[in-house]
Design a protein around this motif. Structure first.
Motif: not given
Length: 613
Positions: A69-76
């Motif tokens: 999982p990536n908690p730091d996605w910049p955009r939806t």
């Protein structure tokens, strides 16, 4: 042949499917594998597609591996750079670099029936492998239409998946061919730069608004510090899409409301009645993939953008002639004409047990058992195979289901032992395909009144899965040995086929999950069946007894490795750097466990591998 490198598994491709397969193999305790990549970096379609505006139409938190999982996605809805960075990150965190062979394009794969292995020719050297996992994906080879006069066009020509970043579009007259997912992102991205943009449209798409926004710093902090918030977000995104599936697969008439919303979205930006008429599809929404964009229609309303509601027929010098006779002079042509999906070029490079290519075997339409294995191609499987595509959700969910199937496939080979192959029975492949095609008859993809890239040359839908991702997960949870023929090789009798006809009772099949102490004992029937094919009843009893012994070793290995499993599970909820450290530490413990349980064989190795994961 003796000097060639040999590996247990060769994975083809380093996109989501290939990297996911590599991670899963390591989690199963299998490290004797390579990932063959034709390009100079990983990323698959997210490396190849770097055109202006390139982004995903699936929400970021659903378009990622559950185990990474990536908690730091910049955009939806993340753009191509962020997704490619994520894949590079996965390769680093899970220690995949040492397995990856860049600039190794697969030229040919041939099954050696005597040695029970695949001979693989690549641009970087040849090798052999017991098992091949083809993860090239359906969106890897661009499709260019055959247009009379194209070769003589004096200007610039390229496909959206092979974007020429050295060519300056500013001040140019540009033609965009196609109105698919790439085109609707390219058009608004380049329209402000070019002198004039002409879009050639054979069939208009249905386009819904794309509710994209930046993910706030507070949201990212919450997802890092409180992992359940990230899991809840992903679960909600998944659940909504699961509930939508029945409208696509069973009740297409329910899509009428969505169609009305799409028309309203169009009318908000397009005020010209003539243009509005050209942009309004005549088929049921969902028949082709529903596209997402909030910039596409406003771009088409610009005074320097023209729409030709006709396909490109021919090219005369620098003049493009549409099927309706419209002529347009341009300096550059960009093709957004899709990919070889139902006629994947990799199929021409796979030669099976009977000497036929996969392309020849699939000449009447692609079909594979549970979307993974094809009759006549032992120990070969594909990720994102026939009828595994989706019309409304994340392909990563389908990939992970196929990785479950791959993992159990490898476990079964380990339990059967020796030089063994599993060959999908033609009857099982045909039965699976009949089931899928019967379910397909009611879907919007078959009844919606359109011609799409989901359909092959015969008009059959060999691309999309006619159900939910949850249903597919159940169908691919484990390998049913009754659907396979066991092929055994041994000294003096190489490549002899065992009967493999006896159905293994459900209670005696290999478990759906690895690492159970009873792995050897549970599959004793399979081992016994294989021994029976080669020898006498006494041999069968010995094999079963050995399997029971293996189970004992497996149980000990699992107990010793319990702390490793707990460490990695805990690591899944921390930041990526901590995950990497935990995995490295777990690998050291795993090595100690492996040394302590050196006597264990295939079944025990599978158990310890899952515990270490």
């Amino acid at each position: 042949m003796g000097g060639r490198e040999h590996v247990r598994v060769a994975v083809i491709g380093s996109g989501f499917g290939g990297l996911g397969a590599a991670v899963r193999l390591r989690r199963e305790g299998i490290t004797d594998f390579v990932v063959l990549e034709r390009a100079d970096s990983v990323g698959g379609t997210w490396r190849d597609n770097s055109y202006p505006g390139c982004a995903c139409d699936v929400p970021s938190h659903l378009y990622s591996f559950s185990f990474a999982p990536n908690p730091d996605w910049p955009r939806t809805f993340s753009g191509q750079p962020a997704i490619r960075e994520y894949l590079e990150h996965v390769a680093d965190v899970f220690g995949l670099r040492r397995h990856i062979r860049l600039n190794h394009e697969v030229r040919m794969m041939r099954w050696d029936a005597d040695e029970l292995r695949w001979e693989i020719e690549t641009s970087g050297g040849d090798l052999t492998a017991d098992v091949v996992v083809s993860a090239t994906g359906p969106l890897s080879d661009p499709k260019m239409p055959e247009i009379p006069g194209l070769a003589e066009f004096p200007g610039k020509v390229f496909h959206s998946a092979r974007w020429d970043h050295d060519y300056d579009l500013r001040g140019k007259r540009v033609a965009m061919i196609g109105t698919g997912a790439s085109a609707i992102q390219i058009v608004p991205a380049i329209a402000p730069e070019v002198e004039r943009l002409t879009l050639f449209q054979r069939t208009p798409p249905w386009v819904m608004p794309r509710t994209d926004r930046a993910i706030t710093a507070v949201e990212r902090w919450l997802h890092r510090q409180l992992p359940f918030t990230r899991a809840a977000r992903r679960g909600l995104l998944w659940g909504i899409r699961e509930l939508q599936v029945s409208a696509f697969t069973k009740r297409p008439n329910q899509l009428g409301l969505i169609e009305s919303l799409a028309k309203a979205n169009m009318a908000r930006s397009i005020k010209d009645p003539a243009l509005l008429a050209k942009l309004t599809p005549s088929y049921r929404i969902g028949c082709k993939r529903i596209l997402l964009s909030s910039e596409y229609y406003p771009a088409l309303a610009r005074p320097d953008v023209d729409l030709v509601a006709s396909g490109l027929k021919e090219i005369r010098g620098s003049v493009l002639v549409a099927a309706d006779g419209t002529e347009t002079e341009v300096d550059a042509i960009i093709f957004g004409t899709g990919f070889h999906v139902t006629d994947m070029p990799i199929a021409d490079r796979v030669v099976g047990a009977d000497g036929k290519t996969l392309a020849d075997a699939w000449k009447d339409g692609m079909q594979a058992l549970r979307g993974a294995t094809a009759a006549g191609f032992p120990n070969w499987m594909t990720i994102i195979g026939p009828n595994t595509g989706l019309g409304n959700s994340s392909m990563i969910l389908m990939i992970e289901s196929q990785l479950n199937y791959m993992a159990d496939y490898m476990r079964q080979l380990g339990v059967l032992g020796g030089r063994t192959a599993l060959a999908a029975r033609p009857s099982a492949v045909n039965q699976w395909n009949r089931r899928v095609q019967a379910r397909m008859e009611r879907t919007v993809w078959n009844t919606g009144g359109c011609t799409s890239w989901y359909l092959d040359a015969q008009g059959r839908n060999t691309t999309v899965w006619p159900g939910t991702t949850g249903e597919f997960r159940k169908e691919t949870r484990s390998v049913d040995l009754s659907e396979y023929e066991v092929v055994r090789g041994r000294d003096g009798d190489r490549g002899r086929r065992g009967s493999g006809d006896e159905r293994v009772p459900a209670g005696e099949r290999a478990p759906a999950k690895p690492g159970r102490a009873a792995a050897g004992a549970v599959t004793a029937a399979a081992v016994k069946g294989g021994a029976g094919e080669a020898g006498t009843g006494a041999g069968e009893a010995a094999a079963a007894k050995a399997a029971a012994g293996e189970a004992t070793a497996a149980k000990a290995a699992v107990a010793e490795a319990a702390d490793v499993k707990a460490a990695v599970v805990e690591a899944a909820d921390v930041e990526a750097a901590d995950v990497k450290a935990a995995v490295v530490e777990a690998a050291d413990v795993k090595a100690a466990v492996a040394e302590a349980a050196a006597a264990k064989n295939g079944a025990a190795e599978a158990a310890a591998g899952e515990a270490a994961a």
